[in-house]
Design a protein around this motif. Structure first.
Motif, mmCIF file in Angstrom:
data_model
loop_
_atom_site.group_PDB
_atom_site.id
_atom_site.type_symbol
_atom_site.label_atom_id
_atom_site.label_comp_id
_atom_site.label_asym_id
_atom_site.label_seq_id
_atom_site.Cartn_x
_atom_site.Cartn_y
_atom_site.Cartn_z
ATOM 1 N N GLU A 1 4.140 19.666 13.694
ATOM 2 C CA GLU A 1 4.290 18.404 14.370
ATOM 3 C C GLU A 1 5.733 17.917 14.405
ATOM 4 N N GLY B 1 1.297 3.674 2.083
ATOM 5 C CA GLY B 1 2.018 3.923 3.323
ATOM 6 C C GLY B 1 3.176 2.946 3.500
ATOM 7 N N MET B 2 2.920 1.676 3.152
ATOM 8 C CA MET B 2 3.952 0.651 3.265
ATOM 9 C C MET B 2 5.102 0.946 2.321
ATOM 10 N N ASP C 1 -3.007 9.164 3.602
ATOM 11 C CA ASP C 1 -4.081 9.574 4.499
ATOM 12 C C ASP C 1 -3.517 10.076 5.816
ATOM 13 N N VAL C 2 -4.315 10.883 6.509
ATOM 14 C CA VAL C 2 -3.802 11.469 7.754
ATOM 15 C C VAL C 2 -3.371 10.407 8.758
ATOM 16 N N THR C 3 -4.095 9.295 8.808
ATOM 17 C CA THR C 3 -3.736 8.277 9.798
ATOM 18 C C THR C 3 -2.362 7.687 9.467
ATOM 19 N N VAL C 4 -2.130 7.456 8.175
ATOM 20 C CA VAL C 4 -0.847 6.889 7.766
ATOM 21 C C VAL C 4 0.241 7.948 7.893
ATOM 22 N N GLN C 5 -0.107 9.177 7.596
ATOM 23 C CA GLN C 5 0.840 10.279 7.715
ATOM 24 C C GLN C 5 1.372 10.367 9.139
ATOM 25 N N ARG C 6 0.461 10.270 10.090
ATOM 26 C CA ARG C 6 0.857 10.339 11.479
ATOM 27 C C ARG C 6 1.889 9.252 11.793
ATOM 28 N N GLN C 7 1.656 8.050 11.271
ATOM 29 C CA GLN C 7 2.583 6.950 11.533
ATOM 30 C C GLN C 7 3.951 7.207 10.915
ATOM 31 N N GLY D 1 0.444 22.064 9.398
ATOM 32 C CA GLY D 1 0.172 21.138 10.486
ATOM 33 C C GLY D 1 1.314 20.144 10.640
ATOM 34 N N ARG E 1 7.272 3.403 3.757
ATOM 35 C CA ARG E 1 8.094 2.773 4.797
ATOM 36 C C ARG E 1 9.273 2.041 4.178
ATOM 37 N N SER F 1 0.854 -1.191 0.000
ATOM 38 C CA SER F 1 0.000 0.000 0.000
ATOM 39 C C SER F 1 0.887 1.238 0.000
ATOM 40 N N ASP G 1 10.622 10.603 13.184
ATOM 41 C CA ASP G 1 11.099 11.185 14.431
ATOM 42 C C ASP G 1 11.899 10.158 15.234
#
Lengths: 329, 347, 313
Positions: free
Chosen positions: A219, A157-158, A185-191, A215, A161, A155, A197
């Protein structure tokens, strides 16, 4: 000593019709080990071209002038081979769309082990072990099986990674992330942000994070550079920038975005006009045509980047206070 | 007091909705990838029900792949619905043939995410904006049509002397203004906005949001505003609908849903939204966000969200939660009451 | 022209302060936009090879239409005193004469005329069938698409050269039959290309916008699909014409071309090849014309492809 020191960098492109377009004008900055430098800007701000110029990855009609020293070594004018060596081993770059950097015909494992075999002279077995460790480091489960998969089987996000794992294989000193979460997506972005970090803390890697999203900057960044029309408008640490901005453009950006954590009513504050057309940049400050604090000299004379506080610079002629922007009720 | 009014509003039968969606499903048949594989069914929208009242703005949020764009197109019958009902001002849209649908097209229009892709590169701005007028108001004389195009251009902030320019000569923000002008030229009552600002520059977003709000007030529009950007939805919408894998997981008024999201997915989504304020953003950093949206080809059994849900119990995989009224809104979660009691803290 | 107004809208914003200025601008005359065609033409003009080819092709076309009228000789008139006479300025036999004493200059002009005509007309036939077929298959889709494209596949497997030869043997050497035969077979490529393009255009949001705007299917094909296909079709056409000219030359070389005494470049090359050892100019001159025409079309096609490529913008 900073990992990267850029002095008076300009990037110009030759156009088909014989003219030149200045994407970046006379930019100076430095990146320290272990920090996240956020670069904010809209389209035409030169935020990506600056870094492509530093990395020697400009399109064929582009040229970078000035100086960019990586760990004391001048990058501009370095041979292709030497640059490739540095890019693979000590500087990494992550793009908006990981598919542009991954070969769709090779398995992820093959592409990752290749990096180690070339830059660290490892044999295949050892390289494979290292790759599995790298995938686990970016929290990809079931890593040995994933190595055999092709990029399209992951996907978005993967894939990002995998890209990060691949770039981190050589433990670079500098990681440049060009809008790596814009398509996610925001959820994947957060991860992904959390992962970056974590890696920074673990390896003391310097990260340059290019984005248009304030934003995301709030962060992840420690220091922020705000760019517009190929120039630096303001530079400060992240808390100062959000709380005590001094440039009209920064004000406009911060005031015009609605916040997800506060309900705003009525009209949003706006920056008038459209992003700059690089082929027709004004003689003075590039933001002048859209600026509510515009003075006559703004149109003819580019303000210098001067300090307005400790480690806080801005390029603006306006002396009075800000706060003139039409505000949301 | 406020909460009380909200409650009574929700439980009382609402005014007849302008758009009533009932158990709508859109399935796509996708050829299998291997030679052994059969055709697979993609349930892009699967049993969605909601209403949009006249002059209301309904925000629809969800991650990519949740079916929000398909839903937008299905509302206008740009993609065929597989089953369910769709009523616009009391008329059954799905029962109409192409010819009787035409007059209704004047009432409902759409603007798109990628404003430049939505404009034919071979046409001038005047032709683009005039096209729906030409097709839907053929009785209008040419001069009248031209005058309306110019007036519309002026209204959305384009110069009328740009009428003969081509789409590729405009920036993204201007192109979106052209898209808005085209949609509103036929004076619709319902405007579906499919991520209208997500591909625009930061400084342009607020211009377009303001424009949409002004036009909504001026023309008494009803808006369906689809976005993945929570902040703009929070600003513009009065009610918010959250989609996950083609299903509604929560619907509530803007104030209620942002004050106390009931569904675990809504909470996760809200917690993940980046906040343009370093202090607040760093406080949110540790909010748990797990996994990615599963493939819509084989969604998890029971509650589709259970694979990422921190509160999932056995029942969640066995039984699909239905959308039910709770605390002034609607939610599809077995444990919504417990969670609501547990965390009264606003996210 | 385009620079000044651009900077104008840059400054302009629909706020109260700018209202007066906006009104003034609004009342000024409408700015003419630059269509993609104008952009493409501007880019093409910078392509030297394509521009030279365009000029050369123009000269040849005008020459082969106009000159035969004013030339003292006709293509069929033998001069028994001047058989196989080499190129000379005397007596206006610039390219010499052939074995029957006919003026080679005027015959080359006629050859160009026929070859260009075959190329252009057959390509138009190709275009008409191919674009219609491909656009319908692509736009309608479903089982009709399947049926139409399988038909194309079947036709692809017909052995083309024997097919044309059989046609000509059966129906005689008729130039119109040749157009039809060539056209009937070469539309297959363009049908495939157009179908592919239509499929991708159909997904574009501006088509959805048109449907939301109540535009009917026929109008969508006419107003949105076809104009957006024109670019690729033009490129394809400029690259098809030379292929067809070469194919006609090949048929003529086999003696299956136009009926003597009329001739085409292929026919002239064929005649010249028979006397290659004694009178090489009879082969070389028509060969040069054939090569130049084919070259020109190819250069123009390449230039157009670059000029119309939106990625270059």
């Amino acid at each position: 000593m900073p990992v990267l020191e850029v002095r008076n960098l300009s990037v110009r492109f030759a156009t088909v019709s014989g003219g030149t377009v200045s994407a970046v004008n006379d930019i100076s900055l430095s990146v320290e080990r272990g920090e996240v430098l956020g670069i904010v800007g809209e389209s035409g701000s030169g935020k990506s071209q600056t870094w492509l110029g530093v990395m020697g990855l400009l399109a064929r009609n582009g040229r970078a002038e000035g100086s960019a020293r990586f760990d004391g070594r001048e990058l501009l004018g370095l041979s292709h081979g030497a640059l490739n060596e540095l890019r693979g081993a000590r500087m990494g770059m992550i793009f908006q769309d990981p598919m542009t950097a991954l070969n769709p015909f090779l398995s992820v494992g093959r592409q990752m082990t290749e990096v180690l075999q070339r830059h660290r002279g490892m044999d295949r077995r050892a390289a494979e072990r290292e790759c599995i460790a790298a995938l686990e480091m970016v929290h990809i489960t079931d890593a040995p099986r994933r190595l055999a998969m092709h990029p399209h089987e992951f996907s978005g996000g993967m894939r990002q990674r995998v890209m990060i794992a691949m770039t981190m294989l050589t433990r670079p000193d500098l990681l440049i992330c060009d809008e790596p979460t814009t398509f996610l997506d925001v959820t994947v972005q957060r991860q992904i942000l959390a992962l970056l970090d974590e890696l920074r803390q673990r390896f003391n890697t310097a990260i340059v994070f290019i984005t248009h999203d304030l934003g995301v900057i709030a962060e992840i960044a420690d220091r922020v550079i705000v760019m517009y029309g190929g120039r630096v408008m303001e530079q400060a640490d992240v808390h100062t920038l959000f709380a005590d901005y001094r440039h009209p453009y920064t004000e406009g950006l911060l005031r015009s975005v609605p916040r997800p954590d506060v309900t705003s009513h009525g009209k949003l504050a706006t920056i008038a006009g459209n992003p700059p057309d690089l082929a027709h940049l004004p003689a003075g400050c590039p933001f002048a045509p859209r600026c509510v604090y515009r003075e006559p000299r703004c149109e003819t004379q580019m303000p210098e980047l001067l300090d307005v506080g400790p480690a806080h610079w801005r390029a603006c002629h306006h002396v009075g206070a800000l706060g003139k922007l039409e505000t949301a009720a | 007091m406020n909460a009380l009014r909200e409650m009574s509003e929700a439980s009382a039968p609402r005014a007849p909705a302008l758009l009533e969606v009932d158990d709508l499903a859109v399935h796509f048949h996708v050829p299998g990838s291997g030679w052994k594989e059969r055709k697979r069914v993609l349930r892009a929208v699967d049993g969605v029900s909601f209403g949009v009242a006249e002059r209301e703005t309904l925000g629809i949020v969800g991650e990519s792949g949740c079916g929000k764009s398909t839903l937008a197109r299905a509302l206008l019958r740009l993609v065929p619905a597989t089953s369910g009902h769709l009523h616009y001002a009391g008329r059954d849209l799905l029962a109409l043939d192409a010819k009787s649908l035409r007059p209704l097209r004047r009432e409902m229009q759409i603007i798109f995410q990628d404003p430049l892709a939505a404009l034919d590169p071979r046409m001038t701005v005047g032709q683009i904006i005039g096209e729906p007028l030409r097709a839907l108001r053929p009785e209008l004389p040419r001069a009248e049509r031209h005058a309306r195009v110019l007036a519309m251009m002026q209204r959305v902030g384009l110069l009328p002397n740009q009428v003969n320019r081509y789409a590729h000569e405009f920036s993204g923000g201007q192109a979106q203004r052209i898209g808005i002008a085209r949609a509103l030229a036929v004076e619709p009552r319902l405007l579906v906005c499919d991520e209208p600002v997500s591909s625009l520059d930061v400084s342009i977003k607020s211009q377009v949001i303001n424009l949409l709000q002004e036009l909504k007030a001026e023309r008494a529009l009803t808006l369906v505003f689809i976005a993945h950007d929570l902040a703009s939805v929070r600003h513009i919408a009065q009610r918010v609908l959250v989609l996950y894998l083609g299903r509604v997981v929560e619907i509530a008024s803007r104030d209620a849903i942002f004050a106390r999201p009931m569904h675990p997915y809504t909470r996760m989504l809200f917690a993940a939204a980046p906040i343009p304020d370093p202090d607040a953003a760093r406080r949110m950093r540790d909010a748990p966000v797990r996994g990615e949206i599963p493939s819509p080809f084989n969604p998890p059994s029971g509650c589709a969200f259970r694979t990422r849900c921190a509160f999932a119990v056995e029942r969640c995989s066995a039984e699909r939660p239905l959308l039910r009224d709770l605390s002034g809104g609607q939610v599809a979660c077995h444990r919504a009451e417990e969670l609501l009691d547990q965390a009264r803290v606003p996210v | 022209m385009s620079g000044a107004p651009r900077r104008e809208w840059f400054n302009w914003y629909p706020g109260r302060s700018a209202a007066a200025r906006a009104r003034a601008l609004a009342e000024s005359e409408a700015v003419r936009g630059r269509s993609l065609w104008q952009d493409a033409w501007a880019r093409l003009r910078r392509n030297r090879a394509a521009m030279v080819s365009l000029v050369v092709l123009g000269i040849i076309t005008v020459g082969c239409i106009v000159l035969p009228w004013v030339w003292p000789y006709s293509y069929a008139q033998p001069d028994w005193n001047l058989l196989d006479h080499g190129p000379t300025l005397a007596g206006m036999h610039w390219f010499g004469t052939d074995g029957l004493g006919r003026d080679l200059f005027v015959r080359v002009l006629y050859g160009c005329r026929i070859s260009l005509m075959v190329g252009v007309v057959a390509t138009l036939v190709t275009l008409l069938i191919g674009v219609t077929w491909g656009a319908i298959a692509g736009y309608v889709g479903g089982w009709l698409d399947g049926l139409m494209m399988r038909t194309v596949d079947v036709l692809y497997s017909v052995p083309f050269i024997p097919f044309v030869i059989v046609l000509i043997v059966l129906f005689g050497r008729n130039i119109f039959l040749m157009f039809a035969a060539i056209g009937a077979v070469s539309w297959l490529d363009i049908a495939r290309i157009v179908r592919g393009q239509t499929l991708s255009l159909k997904q574009k949001e501006f088509i959805e916008a048109a449907r939301a705007g109540g535009v009917g299917n026929a109008s969508i094909i006419r107003r949105h699909i076809v104009p957006n296909l024109i670019g690729i079709v033009i490129v394809y056409v400029t690259l098809t014409i030379p292929t067809i000219i070469l194919f006609e030359a090949f048929l003529s070389f086999l003696g299956l071309g136009v009926q003597a005494p009329m001739t085409s470049l292929g026919g002239l090359v064929s005649d010249g090849a028979n006397v290659l050892q004694s009178y090489p100019y009879q082969l070389i001159i028509p060969s040069i014309f054939l090569a130049v025409i084919v070259y020109c079309f190819n250069f123009i096609g390449d230039g157009l492809r670059d000029a119309l490529d939106p990625k270059d913008r």
